[in-house]
Design an enzyme around this catalytic site. Structure first.
Site, PDB file in Angstrom:
ATOM      1  N   TYR A 118      -1.862   1.418  10.781  1.00  0.00           N
ATOM      2  CA  TYR A 118      -2.385   0.069  10.963  1.00  0.00           C
ATOM      3  C   TYR A 118      -2.961  -0.119  12.367  1.00  0.00           C
ATOM      4  O   TYR A 118      -4.046  -0.678  12.539  1.00  0.00           O
ATOM      5  CB  TYR A 118      -1.299  -0.974  10.695  1.00  0.00           C
ATOM      6  CG  TYR A 118      -0.745  -0.913   9.296  1.00  0.00           C
ATOM      7  CD1 TYR A 118      -1.566  -0.693   8.195  1.00  0.00           C
ATOM      8  CD2 TYR A 118       0.616  -1.061   9.055  1.00  0.00           C
ATOM      9  CE1 TYR A 118      -1.056  -0.633   6.903  1.00  0.00           C
ATOM     10  CE2 TYR A 118       1.136  -1.016   7.770  1.00  0.00           C
ATOM     11  CZ  TYR A 118       0.298  -0.794   6.700  1.00  0.00           C
ATOM     12  OH  TYR A 118       0.807  -0.738   5.431  1.00  0.00           O
ATOM     13  N   ASN A 154       9.062   2.000  10.220  1.00  0.00           N
ATOM     14  CA  ASN A 154       8.055   2.746   9.460  1.00  0.00           C
ATOM     15  C   ASN A 154       6.919   3.159  10.404  1.00  0.00           C
ATOM     16  O   ASN A 154       5.818   2.612  10.374  1.00  0.00           O
ATOM     17  CB  ASN A 154       7.543   1.907   8.287  1.00  0.00           C
ATOM     18  CG  ASN A 154       6.669   2.703   7.348  1.00  0.00           C
ATOM     19  OD1 ASN A 154       6.207   3.792   7.666  1.00  0.00           O
ATOM     20  ND2 ASN A 154       6.420   2.139   6.178  1.00  0.00           N
ATOM     21  N   GLU A 177       3.056  -7.380   6.661  1.00  0.00           N
ATOM     22  CA  GLU A 177       4.367  -7.174   7.270  1.00  0.00           C
ATOM     23  C   GLU A 177       4.721  -5.707   7.110  1.00  0.00           C
ATOM     24  O   GLU A 177       4.406  -5.093   6.085  1.00  0.00           O
ATOM     25  CB  GLU A 177       5.456  -8.009   6.584  1.00  0.00           C
ATOM     26  CG  GLU A 177       5.336  -9.500   6.819  1.00  0.00           C
ATOM     27  CD  GLU A 177       4.504 -10.228   5.781  1.00  0.00           C
ATOM     28  OE1 GLU A 177       4.215 -11.411   5.991  1.00  0.00           O
ATOM     29  OE2 GLU A 177       4.122  -9.609   4.758  1.00  0.00           O
ATOM     30  N   ILE A 198       0.870  -1.162   0.000  1.00  0.00           N
ATOM     31  CA  ILE A 198       0.000   0.000   0.000  1.00  0.00           C
ATOM     32  C   ILE A 198       0.911   1.217   0.000  1.00  0.00           C
ATOM     33  O   ILE A 198       1.915   1.250   0.719  1.00  0.00           O
ATOM     34  CB  ILE A 198      -0.973   0.007   1.196  1.00  0.00           C
ATOM     35  CG1 ILE A 198      -1.992   1.150   1.074  1.00  0.00           C
ATOM     36  CG2 ILE A 198      -0.239   0.012   2.516  1.00  0.00           C
ATOM     37  CD1 ILE A 198      -3.150   1.038   2.065  1.00  0.00           C
ATOM     38  N   ALA A 199       0.600   2.197  -0.842  1.00  0.00           N
ATOM     39  CA  ALA A 199       1.441   3.393  -0.916  1.00  0.00           C
ATOM     40  C   ALA A 199       0.613   4.580  -1.393  1.00  0.00           C
ATOM     41  O   ALA A 199      -0.309   4.431  -2.199  1.00  0.00           O
ATOM     42  CB  ALA A 199       2.613   3.168  -1.870  1.00  0.00           C
TER      43      ALA A 199
END
Length: 165
Positions: A129, A122, A117, A83-84
């Protein structure tokens, strides 16, 4: 004043979430290269578009791709592989909205446990999350290259509604 108020890039309401198309792949690969130290290739994304258990989503403003996600759905388990959000569009709520779209998609496909993961370093991703109910369930030693780093394994149980720990 919000420090991102004057940042270029779309606001959250200008963005739509839709399935990735072959024409999006070039922009997705550019975003992938800007976001990850071991980026996937154009061929990888084109191959994934043809695979049934994979859901590829983009966040787009018109024809412009500003984010994407890759979700694997097999039986009642899923994995958020990537995801970005484009750098100039971060810190505007787009990552949260894209993740919410991924979670709704996973739930609609019957996923009850969603895994991912993430690098411990980060912190923005970890906060995203955790704010959405993911919990740390383990560590994969030496998972990442460039730079070498372990991965935290996170899980979200979706069965009783999105965000269930």
């Amino acid at each position: 004043m919000d420090r991102n108020e004057n940042r270029p890039g779309p606001g959250p309401s200008e963005v739509v979430f839709r399935p990735m198309e072959p024409g999006d792949v070039h922009a997705v690969v550019a975003l992938e290269r800007a976001s990850f130290s071991t980026p996937w290739t154009e061929d990888t994304f084109l191959s994934l578009l043809r695979r049934a258990p994979v859901v590829l989503l983009v966040a787009a403003r018109g024809a412009e791709v500003v984010g994407y996600a890759v979700l694997w759905c097999i039986a009642d388990e899923g994995e958020l592989a990537n995801i970005a959000i484009r750098d100039d569009c971060r810190r505007r709520g787009l990552g949260t909205r894209l993740l919410e779209h991924v979670l709704k998609t996973a739930e609609a496909k019957g996923v009850r446990s969603l895994y991912l993961e993430v690098r411990p370093s980060n912190q923005p991703a970890l906060k995203l999350y955790q704010a959405n109910g993911f919990r740390n369930i383990g560590v994969r030693r030496g998972y990442y290259d460039r730079p070498p780093e372990d991965a935290l394994v996170l899980r979200l149980k979706i069965g009783q509604g999105i965000g269930t720990a």
